[in-house]
Design an enzyme around this catalytic site. Structure first.
Site, PDB file in Angstrom:
ATOM      1  CG  ASP A   1      52.575  30.275 -19.918  1.00  0.00           C
ATOM      2  OD1 ASP A   1      52.894  29.218 -20.481  1.00  0.00           O
ATOM      3  OD2 ASP A   1      53.139  31.369 -20.145  1.00  0.00           O
TER       4      ASP A   1
ATOM      5  CB  VAL B   1      57.979  28.200 -12.761  1.00  0.00           C
ATOM      6  CG1 VAL B   1      56.580  27.752 -13.146  1.00  0.00           C
ATOM      7  CG2 VAL B   1      58.909  28.221 -13.973  1.00  0.00           C
TER       8      VAL B   1
ATOM      9  CG  ASN C   1      55.741  21.860 -20.289  1.00  0.00           C
ATOM     10  OD1 ASN C   1      56.371  21.127 -21.046  1.00  0.00           O
ATOM     11  ND2 ASN C   1      55.224  23.029 -20.690  1.00  0.00           N
TER      12      ASN C   1
ATOM     13  CE1 TYR D   1      65.662  24.111 -23.327  1.00  0.00           C
ATOM     14  CE2 TYR D   1      66.818  22.169 -24.133  1.00  0.00           C
ATOM     15  CZ  TYR D   1      65.640  22.826 -23.821  1.00  0.00           C
ATOM     16  OH  TYR D   1      64.434  22.187 -24.028  1.00  0.00           O
TER      17      TYR D   1
ATOM     18  CE  LYS E   1      64.432  21.870 -20.447  1.00  0.00           C
ATOM     19  NZ  LYS E   1      63.104  21.831 -19.788  1.00  0.00           N
TER      20      LYS E   1
END
Length: 269
Positions: A51, A75, A101, A174, A178
């Site tokens: 994280d 990330v 994730n 978003y 996604k």
């Protein structure tokens, strides 16, 4: 009797065995990432928590999942996630499971004026795309390099029902990121299938997590969302546990390129 026909392999203990599997979870410091991490730890996985929130990550490694390794990584930096995976391989010799994730909220959905198309801020757009889309791809890529070489592994990516259908509650960035993640999973699954690497996605609906600045934790603020969910409630993070364990385990040996919705029935409506 063939190996696949052995009744002993059909017990829940054997089907869902993840003990000792070297597993990386990104976005592990909160929400669904933390729930996935707790599930894998409870079942004996050799866990590395990733994280960008170092303070919370250290707290979790000390208080919630003692003994888990931690790595502070954003990330959105492909070099950083690649170095992290390379380090795990160098020390442990393999990577069995990667949970890609990590993600952030896209801000206001189109049901609010600030979420309307003319008000979309490109700085915020770029942040969401960098983490939710490019970050997911960089994580898949970093894992796939090694899993191809070792001829085996599992990659599980957190998508969203917001990437499967339009929704007034979803922000443009978003939804775009996604949706891209869903096809990244399918594309990677096609390439990696012959290397015995399975790539799948989990598409959550509305869950009570800190995403969106904590508004999903506010009962009053989320009341309007209940009407969008056939089960008439938001999910709790631990309700992601079963499908996460499935996709990391031997039970998913013939599942790849699939998207598992965990949404209280939203996409059935």
């Amino acid at each position: 009797m063939s190996k696949r026909e052995d009744p002993m392999l059909l017990t829940a203990e054997r089907l869902f065995a993840v003990e000792g599997l070297v597993t990386i979870v990104t976005g592990a410091a909160s929400g669904l990432g933390l729930a996935i991490s707790r599930t894998m730890a409870a079942n004996g996985a050799d866990l590395i928590l990733v994280d960008r929130n170092e303070t919370e990550l250290r707290r979790i490694g000390e208080e919630i999942i003692p003994g888990a390794e931690i790595a502070t990584v954003d990330v959105a930096d492909p070099d950083a996630i690649r170095r992290t995976v390379d380090d795990v391989i160098a020390r442990k010799g393999r990577l069995d499971v990667m949970f890609a994730n990590a993600g952030i909220s896209g801000g206001a959905g189109i049901r609010l004026p600030q979420g309307h198309i003319e008000n979309v801020d490109f700085a915020a757009w770029n942040d969401v795309i960098a983490i939710n889309q490019t970050g997911a791809f960089a994580t898949i890529q970093a894992a796939a390099r090694h899993m191809k070489a070792q001829r085996g592994g599992r990659i599980v990516v957190t998508a969203s029902v917001g990437g499967l259908r339009g929704s007034a509650a979803t922000a443009y960035a978003y939804a775009a990121a996604k949706a891209a993640v869903v096809n990244l999973v399918r594309q990677a699954a096609l390439e990696l299938a012959t290397f015995d690497v399975q790539v799948n996605a989990i598409a959550p609906g509305f869950f009570r997590t800190g995403l969106g600045g904590g508004r999903l934790l506010d009962e009053a603020a989320t009341a309007p969302l209940h009407a969008m969910v056939p089960m008439n409630r938001l999910g709790i993070p631990d309700e992601i546990a079963g499908v996460s364990l499935l996709l990391a385990s031997p039970a998913a040996s013939y599942i790849t390129g699939s998207v598992f919705t965990v949404d209280g029935g939203i996409t059935a409506a």
